[in-house]
Design an enzyme around this catalytic site. Structure first.
Site, PDB file in Angstrom:
ATOM      1  N   GLY A 189      43.395  63.895  21.566  1.00  0.00           N
ATOM      2  CA  GLY A 189      44.290  64.790  22.316  1.00  0.00           C
ATOM      3  C   GLY A 189      45.585  64.166  22.797  1.00  0.00           C
ATOM      4  O   GLY A 189      46.538  64.872  23.115  1.00  0.00           O
TER       5      GLY A 189
ATOM      6  N   ASP B 219      40.113  67.163  32.571  1.00  0.00           N
ATOM      7  CA  ASP B 219      39.394  68.355  32.994  1.00  0.00           C
ATOM      8  C   ASP B 219      38.386  67.951  34.080  1.00  0.00           C
ATOM      9  O   ASP B 219      38.737  67.833  35.242  1.00  0.00           O
ATOM     10  CB  ASP B 219      38.750  68.959  31.734  1.00  0.00           C
ATOM     11  CG  ASP B 219      38.079  70.296  31.978  1.00  0.00           C
ATOM     12  OD1 ASP B 219      38.781  71.313  31.940  1.00  0.00           O
ATOM     13  OD2 ASP B 219      36.859  70.311  32.203  1.00  0.00           O
TER      14      ASP B 219
ATOM     15  N   PHE C 171      41.345  77.181  29.488  1.00  0.00           N
ATOM     16  CA  PHE C 171      41.261  76.290  28.334  1.00  0.00           C
ATOM     17  C   PHE C 171      42.567  76.420  27.566  1.00  0.00           C
ATOM     18  O   PHE C 171      42.958  77.510  27.182  1.00  0.00           O
ATOM     19  CB  PHE C 171      40.070  76.675  27.451  1.00  0.00           C
ATOM     20  CG  PHE C 171      39.792  75.636  26.412  1.00  0.00           C
ATOM     21  CD1 PHE C 171      38.947  74.576  26.702  1.00  0.00           C
ATOM     22  CD2 PHE C 171      40.371  75.701  25.157  1.00  0.00           C
ATOM     23  CE1 PHE C 171      38.698  73.586  25.753  1.00  0.00           C
ATOM     24  CE2 PHE C 171      40.133  74.722  24.210  1.00  0.00           C
ATOM     25  CZ  PHE C 171      39.285  73.667  24.508  1.00  0.00           C
TER      26      PHE C 171
HETATM   27  P1  IMP Z   1      36.863  65.781  30.784  1.00  0.00           P
HETATM   28  O1  IMP Z   1      36.012  64.605  30.385  1.00  0.00           O
HETATM   29  O2  IMP Z   1      36.035  66.927  31.288  1.00  0.00           O
HETATM   30  O3  IMP Z   1      37.989  65.427  31.712  1.00  0.00           O
HETATM   31  O4  IMP Z   1      37.472  66.416  29.493  1.00  0.00           O
HETATM   32  C1  IMP Z   1      38.306  65.769  28.742  1.00  0.00           C
HETATM   33  C2  IMP Z   1      38.191  66.228  27.317  1.00  0.00           C
HETATM   34  O5  IMP Z   1      37.722  67.592  27.160  1.00  0.00           O
HETATM   35  C3  IMP Z   1      39.558  66.197  26.773  1.00  0.00           C
HETATM   36  O6  IMP Z   1      39.824  64.917  26.235  1.00  0.00           O
HETATM   37  C4  IMP Z   1      39.520  67.313  25.758  1.00  0.00           C
HETATM   38  O7  IMP Z   1      39.003  66.814  24.543  1.00  0.00           O
HETATM   39  C5  IMP Z   1      38.552  68.315  26.292  1.00  0.00           C
HETATM   40  N1  IMP Z   1      39.224  69.404  27.049  1.00  0.00           N
HETATM   41  C6  IMP Z   1      39.052  69.711  28.348  1.00  0.00           C
HETATM   42  N2  IMP Z   1      39.800  70.759  28.702  1.00  0.00           N
HETATM   43  C7  IMP Z   1      40.476  71.122  27.592  1.00  0.00           C
HETATM   44  C8  IMP Z   1      41.444  72.167  27.319  1.00  0.00           C
HETATM   45  O8  IMP Z   1      41.847  72.973  28.158  1.00  0.00           O
HETATM   46  N3  IMP Z   1      41.898  72.223  26.048  1.00  0.00           N
HETATM   47  C9  IMP Z   1      41.499  71.362  25.068  1.00  0.00           C
HETATM   48  N4  IMP Z   1      40.616  70.379  25.279  1.00  0.00           N
HETATM   49  C10 IMP Z   1      40.104  70.269  26.544  1.00  0.00           C
END
Ligand code: IMP
Ligand code: MG
Length: 183
Positions: free
Chosen positions: A51, A110, A159
């Site tokens: 990402g 996130d 999202f």
């Molecule tokens: P976290 O570990 O929950 O902070 O999520 C991080 C990962 O979830 C990111 O590196 C993304 O791959 C995915 N992710 C979380 N939210 C989104 C979004 O709104 N769009 C796309 N990918 C997301």
């Protein structure tokens, strides 16, 4: 990717949240801040694949310092029906980070679990400092103590896709950030 082609080629409709001018202006500001905060240093930027890539490619060209670039990959999987995801870090960090100033570069934070899992690994290598840089932060979604020093934009819990961010691996090539509209 041309705006008008998106629906013709079978991608789902979306609502535009951040256009390319707005994103590029903000990335310039972040680059200038990092340049001034790390004056006389040689930071190591560690991109979190996949990402980070569009954001990182733009950001690094606004950092007017000697810098190094490394990558880690992260994927989260939900095991069966368990509510929490398991974060799998691939690749590892290939260079020694002892005494280095590390900037971990993400596309979106996130729950915060991905970055905190990577930071825990990085801290074991005794860096001089570690900070998070993300294009998008979703502060209301954090499920762990995470402090994001450099963020492009704060959004709610939608999202979002585009500018490197995917939905089932697609949409990363859109040059803006949008929210998919449910069919
Ligand atoms: P976290 O570990 O929950 O902070 O999520 C991080 C990962 O979830 C990111 O590196 C993304 O791959 C995915 N992710 C979380 N939210 C989104 C979004 O709104 N769009 C796309 N990918 C997301
Ligand atoms: Mg993803």
């Amino acid at each position: 990717m041309d705006f008008d082609r998106i629906e013709q080629i079978g991608l789902r409709p979306f609502e535009l949240l951040l256009d390319r001018e707005k994103i590029s202006g903000r990335i310039g500001e972040l680059g200038r801040r990092i340049t001034s905060d790390y004056n006389n240093q040689t930071p190591v930027l560690i991109g979190v694949l996949k990402g980070c890539i569009v954001f990182l490619a733009d950001l690094m060209r606004h950092i007017q310092l000697p810098m190094e670039l490394e990558f880690v990959s992260a994927a989260s999987y939900r095991k069966g029906s368990t509510p929490t995801e398991e974060i799998v870090i691939g690749g590892g960090v290939p260079i020694p980070l002892e005494g280095r100033h590390v900037l971990l570069v993400e596309g979106v934070v996130d729950s915060g679990r991905t970055v905190t899992t990577i930071i825990d690994k990085v801290q074991k290598m005794k860096p001089a400092s570690v900070e998070i840089v993300t294009l998008i932060d979703k502060p209301t979604c954090h499920r762990t103590e995470v402090s994001v020093k450099y963020k492009g934009f704060s959004l709610g819990n939608d999202f979002v896709i585009g500018f490197g961010l995917d939905n089932t691996q697609k949409y990363r090539n859109l040059p803006f950030v949008g929210r998919l509209i449910e069919p």
